[in-house]
Design a protein around this motif. Structure first.
Motif, PDB file in Angstrom:
ATOM      1  N   VAL A   1     -12.353   1.335   2.872  1.00 48.42           N
ATOM      2  CA  VAL A   1     -12.229   2.216   4.047  1.00 48.42           C
ATOM      3  C   VAL A   1     -11.674   3.587   3.618  1.00 48.42           C
ATOM      4  N   ALA A   2     -10.639   3.563   2.771  1.00 50.58           N
ATOM      5  CA  ALA A   2      -9.996   4.815   2.337  1.00 50.58           C
ATOM      6  C   ALA A   2     -11.011   5.714   1.640  1.00 50.58           C
ATOM      7  N   LYS A   3     -11.783   5.101   0.748  1.00 53.24           N
ATOM      8  CA  LYS A   3     -12.725   5.882  -0.058  1.00 53.24           C
ATOM      9  C   LYS A   3     -13.957   6.290   0.749  1.00 53.24           C
ATOM     10  N   GLU A   4     -14.581   5.281   1.356  1.00 57.31           N
ATOM     11  CA  GLU A   4     -15.897   5.518   1.973  1.00 57.31           C
ATOM     12  C   GLU A   4     -15.815   6.153   3.362  1.00 57.31           C
ATOM     13  N   TYR A   5     -14.814   5.798   4.118  1.00 56.38           N
ATOM     14  CA  TYR A   5     -14.742   6.298   5.497  1.00 56.38           C
ATOM     15  C   TYR A   5     -13.857   7.539   5.608  1.00 56.38           C
ATOM     16  N   LEU A   6     -12.807   7.579   4.788  1.00 54.17           N
ATOM     17  CA  LEU A   6     -11.839   8.671   4.944  1.00 54.17           C
ATOM     18  C   LEU A   6     -11.880   9.665   3.791  1.00 54.17           C
ATOM     19  N   GLY A   7     -12.682   9.367   2.784  1.00 54.73           N
ATOM     20  CA  GLY A   7     -12.820  10.295   1.652  1.00 54.73           C
ATOM     21  C   GLY A   7     -11.540  10.479   0.855  1.00 54.73           C
ATOM     22  N   LEU A   8     -10.692   9.464   0.850  1.00 50.45           N
ATOM     23  CA  LEU A   8      -9.415   9.575   0.130  1.00 50.45           C
ATOM     24  C   LEU A   8      -9.564   9.086  -1.303  1.00 50.45           C
ATOM     25  N   GLU A   9      -8.698   9.584  -2.132  1.00 56.95           N
ATOM     26  CA  GLU A   9      -8.665   9.087  -3.499  1.00 56.95           C
ATOM     27  C   GLU A   9      -7.874   7.781  -3.514  1.00 56.95           C
TER      28      GLU A   9
ATOM     29  N   LEU B   1       0.877  -1.161   0.000  1.00 64.27           N
ATOM     30  CA  LEU B   1       0.000   0.000   0.000  1.00 64.27           C
ATOM     31  C   LEU B   1       0.919   1.217   0.000  1.00 64.27           C
ATOM     32  N   PHE B   2       0.684   2.168  -0.898  1.00 68.36           N
ATOM     33  CA  PHE B   2       1.518   3.375  -0.930  1.00 68.36           C
ATOM     34  C   PHE B   2       0.621   4.603  -0.780  1.00 68.36           C
ATOM     35  N   VAL B   3       1.223   5.679  -0.290  1.00 71.74           N
ATOM     36  CA  VAL B   3       0.503   6.947  -0.232  1.00 71.74           C
ATOM     37  C   VAL B   3       1.352   7.981  -0.982  1.00 71.74           C
ATOM     38  N   THR B   4       0.721   8.695  -1.927  1.00 70.91           N
ATOM     39  CA  THR B   4       1.457   9.709  -2.694  1.00 70.91           C
ATOM     40  C   THR B   4       1.633  10.965  -1.832  1.00 70.91           C
ATOM     41  N   LYS B   5       2.485  11.865  -2.311  1.00 66.84           N
ATOM     42  CA  LYS B   5       2.736  13.100  -1.542  1.00 66.84           C
ATOM     43  C   LYS B   5       1.473  13.944  -1.415  1.00 66.84           C
ATOM     44  N   ASP B   6       0.531  13.776  -2.366  1.00 67.88           N
ATOM     45  CA  ASP B   6      -0.716  14.537  -2.230  1.00 67.88           C
ATOM     46  C   ASP B   6      -1.857  13.690  -1.649  1.00 67.88           C
ATOM     47  N   GLY B   7      -1.482  12.628  -0.937  1.00 65.09           N
ATOM     48  CA  GLY B   7      -2.463  11.924  -0.109  1.00 65.09           C
ATOM     49  C   GLY B   7      -3.350  10.900  -0.801  1.00 65.09           C
ATOM     50  N   LYS B   8      -2.938  10.438  -1.980  1.00 66.66           N
ATOM     51  CA  LYS B   8      -3.698   9.412  -2.694  1.00 66.66           C
ATOM     52  C   LYS B   8      -3.217   8.038  -2.237  1.00 66.66           C
ATOM     53  N   VAL B   9      -4.137   7.090  -2.080  1.00 61.71           N
ATOM     54  CA  VAL B   9      -3.744   5.736  -1.692  1.00 61.71           C
ATOM     55  C   VAL B   9      -3.610   4.887  -2.960  1.00 61.71           C
ATOM     56  N   VAL B  10      -2.434   4.293  -3.138  1.00 57.43           N
ATOM     57  CA  VAL B  10      -2.149   3.529  -4.363  1.00 57.43           C
ATOM     58  C   VAL B  10      -1.790   2.096  -3.987  1.00 57.43           C
ATOM     59  N   THR B  11      -2.349   1.152  -4.730  1.00 56.66           N
ATOM     60  CA  THR B  11      -2.020  -0.249  -4.482  1.00 56.66           C
ATOM     61  C   THR B  11      -1.769  -0.943  -5.817  1.00 56.66           C
ATOM     62  N   PRO B  12      -0.735  -1.800  -5.873  1.00 53.65           N
ATOM     63  CA  PRO B  12      -0.390  -2.432  -7.147  1.00 53.65           C
ATOM     64  C   PRO B  12      -1.484  -3.348  -7.678  1.00 53.65           C
ATOM     65  N   ASP B  13      -1.693  -3.245  -8.975  1.00 51.59           N
ATOM     66  CA  ASP B  13      -2.632  -4.114  -9.661  1.00 51.59           C
ATOM     67  C   ASP B  13      -1.811  -5.172 -10.392  1.00 51.59           C
ATOM     68  N   SER B  14      -2.113  -6.427 -10.184  1.00 47.71           N
ATOM     69  CA  SER B  14      -1.372  -7.494 -10.865  1.00 47.71           C
ATOM     70  C   SER B  14      -2.185  -8.774 -10.812  1.00 47.71           C
ATOM     71  N   GLU B  15      -2.066  -9.548 -11.864  1.00 49.35           N
ATOM     72  CA  GLU B  15      -2.756 -10.857 -11.943  1.00 49.35           C
ATOM     73  C   GLU B  15      -2.023 -11.909 -11.132  1.00 49.35           C
ATOM     74  N   THR B  16      -0.775 -11.581 -10.737  1.00 44.90           N
ATOM     75  CA  THR B  16       0.050 -12.623 -10.115  1.00 44.90           C
ATOM     76  C   THR B  16       0.287 -12.388  -8.630  1.00 44.90           C
ATOM     77  N   ILE B  17      -0.525 -11.489  -8.014  1.00 52.98           N
ATOM     78  CA  ILE B  17      -0.426 -11.339  -6.561  1.00 52.98           C
ATOM     79  C   ILE B  17      -1.689 -11.887  -5.902  1.00 52.98           C
ATOM     80  N   LEU B  18      -1.580 -12.158  -4.606  1.00 54.26           N
ATOM     81  CA  LEU B  18      -2.749 -12.666  -3.888  1.00 54.26           C
ATOM     82  C   LEU B  18      -3.744 -11.525  -3.681  1.00 54.26           C
TER      83      LEU B  18
END
Ligand code: PLP
Ligand code: COI
Length: 341
Positions: A255-263, A227-244
């Motif tokens: 939670v990030a979107k609905e509870y915290l209003g984050l992008e 899970l990564f957070v950008t300098k402007d507060g966006k939550v980024v997570t890797p998309d891949s067919e080969t991860i669990l």
């Protein structure tokens, strides 16, 4: 129910035998009803499919004591469906998903004395697993299977608790394209053992795996998603067919979107953009959210400024909200929390 006399606050992530476990057997094309038993020993053929060709998969989830004293578990239906996916890929018979959830709840209930008290920092880890139990010598699926669930009280997965982790970029690959990276097969973990031992010997907490086809994109670690957070507060997570497909990560995105209003962005993340993130964390049932301070790429350190020493501010909000939901302090989305007692 009287709790066992365990030093809950000082538990690590280890195995501690509890009173009861669930066992069901598959024979002649059908599952039996399954029973709770005190017998923790497995007796199978020396030639069992699991022993010869690693025909086994597993799941992991937790039981929690809530602030108001209930015993609950978190989204067990998603573990049931992911285990069904693992079974289909490994030519194993699916244990019916509704029965999986029922058996998980029954097993937790039978070990309620081992569910750590609210506020202790510990939880009851629940480990469902299945393996080929009948003899197999030509390369083919077993005819008979056993499905079991045991529980063990656990503390933090990473030693040092809240201290930020140091991770190295691995030279070894975890999962091939079109392989088994997206399922929870025991073989994915067996092949990672030499790599984790080497990482630990060199002073790293974990390995960051890259995509094995191009070694360009960030995948995951041996036991958690990133899970990564950008300098402007966006939550980024890797998309891949080969991860669990982590249940914790999928929940955190909501939670990030609905509870915290984050992008929130689920997308390919290149190794080269790691330096641009402000925060990094590992997420999973065992890891919960563990902060990552730096990634080391063959001697070059990539430091996440806002999670260098401890959990970054946005990761902390995600952590507090998710654990708040799991411990009953914050209202959960419909169906996330299943009550046992
Ligand atoms: N990735 C791997 C390889 C794992 O073993 C796990 C643990 O289950 C995860 C990610 C996290 O998944 P979850 O959040 O469903 O526990
Ligand atoms: C879990 O988080 O449940 C896992 O199975 C990960 C494992 C490395 C302990």
């Amino acid at each position: 129910m009287e709790k066992k006399n365990i030093d809950w606050a000082n538990l690590g992530f280890g195995y501690c035998k509890t009173d009861k476990r669930f066992v069901a057997n598959y024979k002649d094309g059908a599952w039996d009803e399954g029973v709770l038993t005190e017998d923790d020993k497995v007796v199978i053929s020396e030639c069992a499919g699991v022993l010869q060709y690693a025909q086994t998969c597993f799941e992991g989830l937790k039981a929690y004591t809530t602030e108001d004293g209930r015993i609950v578990t978190f989204r067990p239906d998603l573990n049931a469906s992911r285990m069904a996916d693992s079974c289909r890929k490994l030519e194993m018979p699916v244990f019916p998903e509704d029965k999986f959830v029922e058996a998980v709840k029954e097993t937790i209930k039978a070990n309620v004395a081992y569910v750590p008290p609210y506020g202790s920092g510990a939880t009851l880890y629940v480990r469902p697993y299945m393996f080929g139990s009948s003899p197999v010598i030509g390369v083919k699926p077993a005819q008979e299977y056993q499905f079991r669930i045991f529980t063990t009280p656990v503390g933090p997965y990473f030693k040092g608790g809240v201290k930020s982790l140091t991770i190295r970029i691995s030279d070894m690959d975890r999962a091939a394209p079109h392989g088994t990276g997206h399922i929870k097969a025991g073989l994915n973990y067996a092949m990672s053992l030499s790599n984790i031992v080497e990482a630990h010997n060199l002073g790293f907490d974990e390995n960051m795996y890259l995509d094995s086809a191009t070694r360009t994109y960030v995948e995951e670690t041996g036991g958690a998603n990133f899970l990564f957070v950008t300098k402007d507060g966006k939550v980024v997570t890797p998309d891949s067919e080969t991860i669990l497909p982590s249940i914790t990560r999928r929940s955190l995105m909501i939670v990030a979107k609905e509870y915290l209003g984050l992008e929130v962005e689920q997308r390919k993340v290149t190794k080269d953009e790691l330096k641009d993130f402000a925060e990094c964390g590992l997420c999973g049932t065992a890891a919960v959210i563990s902060p990552v301070g730096k990634v080391v790429d063959h001697g070059t350190e990539i430091i996440f400024k806002d999670s260098e020493k401890e959990m970054g501010p946005i990761t902390k909000k995600l952590y507090d909200t998710l654990t708040g939901i799991q411990m009953g302090r914050i209202e959960a989305p419909q169906g996330w929390i299943q009550e046992i007692l």
